[in-house]
Scaffold this active site. Structure first.
Site, PDB file in Angstrom:
ATOM      1  N   GLU A 285       3.700  -2.084  -9.394  1.00  0.00           N
ATOM      2  CA  GLU A 285       2.824  -2.591  -8.330  1.00  0.00           C
ATOM      3  C   GLU A 285       1.884  -3.681  -8.851  1.00  0.00           C
ATOM      4  O   GLU A 285       1.615  -4.652  -8.155  1.00  0.00           O
ATOM      5  CB  GLU A 285       2.012  -1.454  -7.697  1.00  0.00           C
ATOM      6  CG  GLU A 285       2.850  -0.492  -6.867  1.00  0.00           C
ATOM      7  CD  GLU A 285       3.502  -1.139  -5.650  1.00  0.00           C
ATOM      8  OE1 GLU A 285       3.119  -2.262  -5.285  1.00  0.00           O
ATOM      9  OE2 GLU A 285       4.418  -0.525  -5.083  1.00  0.00           O
TER      10      GLU A 285
ATOM     11  N   THR B 201       3.802 -11.783  -6.760  1.00  0.00           N
ATOM     12  CA  THR B 201       4.992 -12.179  -7.508  1.00  0.00           C
ATOM     13  C   THR B 201       6.224 -11.534  -6.865  1.00  0.00           C
ATOM     14  O   THR B 201       6.145 -10.416  -6.374  1.00  0.00           O
ATOM     15  CB  THR B 201       4.861 -11.727  -8.973  1.00  0.00           C
ATOM     16  OG1 THR B 201       3.579 -12.130  -9.466  1.00  0.00           O
ATOM     17  CG2 THR B 201       5.914 -12.357  -9.866  1.00  0.00           C
TER      18      THR B 201
ATOM     19  N   GLY C 152       2.259 -15.207 -14.765  1.00  0.00           N
ATOM     20  CA  GLY C 152       1.121 -15.764 -14.029  1.00  0.00           C
ATOM     21  C   GLY C 152       0.037 -14.747 -13.702  1.00  0.00           C
ATOM     22  O   GLY C 152       0.185 -13.557 -13.990  1.00  0.00           O
ATOM     23  N   TYR C 153      -1.054 -15.249 -13.132  1.00  0.00           N
ATOM     24  CA  TYR C 153      -2.193 -14.399 -12.741  1.00  0.00           C
ATOM     25  C   TYR C 153      -2.573 -13.465 -13.901  1.00  0.00           C
ATOM     26  O   TYR C 153      -2.448 -12.243 -13.816  1.00  0.00           O
ATOM     27  CB  TYR C 153      -1.878 -13.597 -11.471  1.00  0.00           C
ATOM     28  CG  TYR C 153      -1.542 -14.476 -10.301  1.00  0.00           C
ATOM     29  CD1 TYR C 153      -2.544 -15.055  -9.540  1.00  0.00           C
ATOM     30  CD2 TYR C 153      -0.216 -14.749  -9.986  1.00  0.00           C
ATOM     31  CE1 TYR C 153      -2.233 -15.890  -8.476  1.00  0.00           C
ATOM     32  CE2 TYR C 153       0.096 -15.592  -8.933  1.00  0.00           C
ATOM     33  CZ  TYR C 153      -0.920 -16.155  -8.181  1.00  0.00           C
ATOM     34  OH  TYR C 153      -0.614 -16.975  -7.132  1.00  0.00           O
TER      35      TYR C 153
ATOM     36  N   TYR D  29      -4.685  -1.646  -1.854  1.00  0.00           N
ATOM     37  CA  TYR D  29      -3.232  -1.576  -1.686  1.00  0.00           C
ATOM     38  C   TYR D  29      -2.588  -0.776  -2.822  1.00  0.00           C
ATOM     39  O   TYR D  29      -1.787   0.145  -2.584  1.00  0.00           O
ATOM     40  CB  TYR D  29      -2.618  -2.997  -1.625  1.00  0.00           C
ATOM     41  CG  TYR D  29      -1.130  -2.942  -1.807  1.00  0.00           C
ATOM     42  CD1 TYR D  29      -0.307  -2.578  -0.749  1.00  0.00           C
ATOM     43  CD2 TYR D  29      -0.546  -3.157  -3.061  1.00  0.00           C
ATOM     44  CE1 TYR D  29       1.056  -2.447  -0.918  1.00  0.00           C
ATOM     45  CE2 TYR D  29       0.813  -3.017  -3.244  1.00  0.00           C
ATOM     46  CZ  TYR D  29       1.608  -2.671  -2.171  1.00  0.00           C
ATOM     47  OH  TYR D  29       2.958  -2.524  -2.353  1.00  0.00           O
TER      48      TYR D  29
ATOM     49  N   ASP E 227       0.895  -4.102   2.880  1.00  0.00           N
ATOM     50  CA  ASP E 227       1.020  -5.404   2.222  1.00  0.00           C
ATOM     51  C   ASP E 227       1.381  -6.448   3.292  1.00  0.00           C
ATOM     52  O   ASP E 227       1.359  -6.149   4.492  1.00  0.00           O
ATOM     53  CB  ASP E 227       2.052  -5.350   1.081  1.00  0.00           C
ATOM     54  CG  ASP E 227       3.479  -5.174   1.597  1.00  0.00           C
ATOM     55  OD1 ASP E 227       3.657  -4.955   2.818  1.00  0.00           O
ATOM     56  OD2 ASP E 227       4.417  -5.265   0.783  1.00  0.00           O
TER      57      ASP E 227
ATOM     58  N   CYS F 220      16.492  -9.083  14.479  1.00  0.00           N
ATOM     59  CA  CYS F 220      16.174  -8.010  15.435  1.00  0.00           C
ATOM     60  C   CYS F 220      17.423  -7.252  15.862  1.00  0.00           C
ATOM     61  O   CYS F 220      17.351  -6.061  16.170  1.00  0.00           O
ATOM     62  CB  CYS F 220      15.460  -8.590  16.653  1.00  0.00           C
ATOM     63  SG  CYS F 220      13.934  -9.456  16.230  1.00  0.00           S
TER      64      CYS F 220
ATOM     65  N   CYS G 148      17.696  -4.216  13.754  1.00  0.00           N
ATOM     66  CA  CYS G 148      16.434  -3.527  13.437  1.00  0.00           C
ATOM     67  C   CYS G 148      16.380  -2.146  14.118  1.00  0.00           C
ATOM     68  O   CYS G 148      16.538  -2.044  15.336  1.00  0.00           O
ATOM     69  CB  CYS G 148      15.255  -4.379  13.908  1.00  0.00           C
ATOM     70  SG  CYS G 148      13.672  -3.578  13.576  1.00  0.00           S
TER      71      CYS G 148
HETATM   72 FE1  SF4 Z   1      12.564  -7.742  15.341  1.00  0.00          FE
HETATM   73 FE2  SF4 Z   1      12.385  -5.288  14.308  1.00  0.00          FE
HETATM   74 FE3  SF4 Z   1      10.697  -7.142  13.526  1.00  0.00          FE
HETATM   75 FE4  SF4 Z   1      10.525  -6.154  15.984  1.00  0.00          FE
HETATM   76  S1  SF4 Z   1      10.170  -5.034  14.077  1.00  0.00           S
HETATM   77  S2  SF4 Z   1      10.389  -8.318  15.396  1.00  0.00           S
HETATM   78  S3  SF4 Z   1      12.694  -5.841  16.452  1.00  0.00           S
HETATM   79  S4  SF4 Z   1      12.911  -7.170  13.185  1.00  0.00           S
END
Ligand code: SF4
Length: 324
Positions: free
Chosen positions: A21, A27, A65-66, A104, A122, A181, A184
């Site tokens: 982490e 990076t 770096g950093y 984080y 993040d 999407c 997703c």
């Molecule tokens: Fe698209 Fe899934 Fe991101 Fe929504 S969460 S913008 S459906 S990739």
């Protein structure tokens, strides 16, 4: 994402999670993997790292770096050794009190290494939340609301697996440009997808232009080929790293070589971009007799120093100074 893999019910070593982490701050995973492997080969556990020589650790970090991260890495390893007998504390406030561990990283260690229901946020998670809930407020003002939304979704069990899954979703599917999407798993719940705003989110306040600075670097070569290197002051940019003597980096730096010699300007300049500014370095070279003595740094033969132990900017200066 930490390179350390985990199985269900088996938590990765907190040392591995912490090391990965810290390296992954600012990076990419691709850049981190060889450094992570090298560190674990050289210092397989926290106590070995805590006992390591500062210069060896800084040299092993060179190029990533950093560099404040490397100094904090050592300070943190030594704090965990001295305060906690070499075992990372589990509580968020104790983790955050350690050098180099912010909100984080403390949440990531707590969730991934200890399975605690902590919310890990993040840039990937912020982007996913902004789209999932169609948050119009621009970053950074939206940070609090995006963190709260991420917190509401964090499960009580397997919080580490969940955190890594959302970060993976952000880095592989809900990418900054052209989110995928169609593949997703959250598409049916995604307000951004429903509104068609996914490509515009998250909004960001316009960023200030990065200032541009100037500097001089002096590369001296002795008659036997040895080059003059010095260790930079511990505090400040590239602190504790090896480099070439040089000026400050600002609007109008002073031309002030470390000693009198026939300094010759190399044609062109070296450009480098740091997080908060860019710098353009004019490189001067000089050749001095083999018995030359100076109070600045130490002459080192090229075969006796590892060019990869120098930060990227210093490597660029070396390449510029020695180009034919
Ligand atoms: Fe698209 Fe899934 Fe991101 Fe929504 S969460 S913008 S459906 S990739």
């Amino acid at each position: 994402m930490p390179p350390a893999a985990s199985r269900v019910g088996v938590f990765p070593d907190p040392y591995h999670v912490w090391l990965s982490e810290i390296m992954l701050q600012q990076t990419t995973v691709t850049a981190v993997i060889p450094y992570y492997s090298r560190f674990l080969t050289l210092w397989p556990d926290l106590l070995k790292l805590a006992a390591a020589d500062d210069d060896r650790v800084m040299a092993a970090w060179a190029g990533l770096g950093y560099y404040a991260r490397a100094r904090n890495l050592l300070a943190c390893a030594r704090s965990v050794r001295d305060q906690y007998g070499g075992v990372f504390p589990r509580s968020n406030h104790e983790l955050r009190a350690l050098p180099g561990i912010g909100p984080y990283t403390a949440a990531a260690i707590g969730a991934i290494a200890f399975g605690q229901p902590e919310t890990v946020v993040d840039g990937n998670v912020e982007r996913v939340m902004a789209r999932l809930y169609d948050v119009e407020t621009p970053l950074p003002a939206a940070k609090k609301v995006l963190t709260d939304l991420a917190g509401a979704l964090t499960p009580q069990s397997r919080a580490g697996d969940y955190a890594q899954a959302v970060m993976d979703l952000g880095s592989t599917v809900c990418t900054p440009r052209n989110p995928n999407c169609g593949h997703c798993p959250w598409r049916v719940h995604c307000a951004g997808f429903a509104q068609g705003t996914q490509n515009e989110l998250p909004h960001r306040e316009s960023q200030k232009q990065r200032p541009h600075r100037h500097g001089f670097a002096y590369v001296a070569r002795r008659g036997d080929g040895a080059l003059l290197l010095e260790t930079r002051p511990k505090n400040g940019l590239l602190g504790g790293m090896l480099g070439w003597p040089g000026s400050s980096w600002d609007d109008s730096p002073e031309f002030n070589p470390p000693f009198s010699a026939d300094w010759m300007a190399r044609p062109g300049s070296v450009r480098h971009i740091f997080t908060h500014f860019s710098v353009e370095i004019a490189v001067y070279t000089a050749t001095v007799p083999q018995d030359f003595k100076t109070q600045t740094g130490a002459f080192t033969k090229e075969q006796d120093f590892d060019i990869t132990a120098l930060p990227s900017l210093m490597r660029k200066i070396h390449a510029h100074a020695t180009a034919r």
